[in-house]
Design a protein around this motif. Sequence first.
Motif, short mmCIF file in Angstrom:
data_model
loop_
_atom_site.label_atom_id
_atom_site.label_comp_id
_atom_site.label_asym_id
_atom_site.label_seq_id
_atom_site.Cartn_x
_atom_site.Cartn_y
_atom_site.Cartn_z
N SER A 139 -12.21 22.19 12.17
CA SER A 139 -12.88 20.89 12.19
C SER A 139 -14.38 21.04 11.95
N LEU A 140 -14.99 22.06 12.62
CA LEU A 140 -16.42 22.29 12.45
C LEU A 140 -16.74 22.74 11.03
N GLN A 141 -15.84 23.54 10.46
CA GLN A 141 -16.05 24.01 9.10
C GLN A 141 -16.01 22.84 8.12
N GLN A 142 -15.07 21.91 8.39
CA GLN A 142 -14.98 20.72 7.53
C GLN A 142 -16.24 19.87 7.64
N ARG A 143 -16.71 19.68 8.90
CA ARG A 143 -17.93 18.91 9.10
C ARG A 143 -19.14 19.61 8.48
N TYR A 144 -19.16 20.93 8.63
CA TYR A 144 -20.25 21.72 8.04
C TYR A 144 -20.29 21.55 6.52
N ASP A 145 -19.10 21.60 5.91
CA ASP A 145 -19.02 21.43 4.46
C ASP A 145 -19.51 20.04 4.05
N ASP A 150 -2.63 29.77 23.33
CA ASP A 150 -3.03 28.36 23.22
C ASP A 150 -4.53 28.22 22.97
N LYS A 151 -5.32 29.06 23.70
CA LYS A 151 -6.76 29.03 23.49
C LYS A 151 -7.13 29.40 22.06
N GLU A 152 -6.40 30.41 21.54
CA GLU A 152 -6.66 30.83 20.16
C GLU A 152 -6.37 29.70 19.18
N ALA A 153 -5.24 28.98 19.41
CA ALA A 153 -4.89 27.88 18.52
C ALA A 153 -5.92 26.75 18.60
N GLN A 154 -6.40 26.50 19.85
CA GLN A 154 -7.40 25.45 20.04
C GLN A 154 -8.71 25.82 19.35
N LEU A 155 -9.12 27.08 19.51
CA LEU A 155 -10.34 27.53 18.87
C LEU A 155 -10.23 27.46 17.35
N THR A 156 -9.05 27.83 16.85
CA THR A 156 -8.82 27.77 15.39
C THR A 156 -8.95 26.34 14.88
N THR A 157 -8.39 25.38 15.66
CA THR A 157 -8.49 23.97 15.27
C THR A 157 -9.94 23.50 15.27
#
Length: 374
Positions: free
Chosen positions: A42-48, A31-38
Amino acid sequence: MKTSHINILLVFLAVILCIAGYYFLYQPEKDKEAQLTTEINSLQQRYDELKEMEAHREEYVAKTEELKRQFEEELVKYAPDLNQENAVMYLKGTEEYFEDWTNVSVGLPHPATFYTLGASAPAETGDIATGNEAPQPEQNYVCQKVSYPINFTCKYQEIKDYLDYVAAYKYRLNIESVNMSYNPETEIVSGAIVLNSYAITGPGRNPDVPSLNQPKGVENIFLGGEGAPAADSSPYTADNGEAIVSAHNIVMLLNSAKNDAADGVIIAASESDEKTYVSYSGNDVTDVKISVYSQDDKNFVKYEIGDKSYETEILTNDVTIYVKSSERVDSEDSNGVKVSVDNSTTIPVYFKVVDDSTAGRFSLGSKSGTVKVY
């Protein structure tokens, strides 16, 4: 216990351990892995997005400055405040557009807020004891409006001039409604106007300070400014100014512009001395300015029409002006004067007007100091 039973228990225990390990160890980590992936996505999208915005930084800065400039250009069209002091000064400026200001009444209601530009940031809690005070809320621009009810009885040209005054006023005004009725026999217009005045208050908007050149501190506001005589102290009240006809400082002759003898408008310190003449020959209403002032411990009066003027010293205790006007000869006889008086002294100015009873040639516009018309 038999060996077979022991083996079964061991197998059962191993299954339980596997299940417990899955739910209590593997699944939480999954679950932690899935949360981190999400979060990473999201951060990658904001970064872009930010990267794309950074590429257009100069364009956004330039556009922001342009919008600020446009906002400032619009902002200066609105008054910075709607205080009643400036409202009174605005209404004072309208006097020159009405021959008889006593026929005009204006209400002075309080302004009301109708819109707020922007939203204030909430105040944050600060630690005053440590010197970390909370930041102050952002100030807003507040839009205000006040509606002045104006009732009038005047000449048609006067209300036209007043509407031009409203249209050309330095701050935003608009007329919400106009109701007028015209009497063709008297050529008088009666009616009412609802005039809206607007203001935007906020950061950097300093209210106008009224510029007052009127004497203050009078004992009785109904008797005039500094140096004004008491209501019954004028030497010309008893005979309604008739004494001015035979003894005066200035004479103003108003006749038809089409007469063959002289110009239609003549102002003189002496009828027999043409050097004191200031005249006008047009068949329309011309502006006349009369100034009474002090210089080098002497008092002077100056009368002007356009670029022509005459000045003379005042050797009396008042300034008396005899206005001698002839009757209108026909409907095309349109000349006359609109007189403004700028009296910066304590010397009173008295007019005695003998005019056409139905269509006078003389009208008094703006005035300062002590001025009375008989």
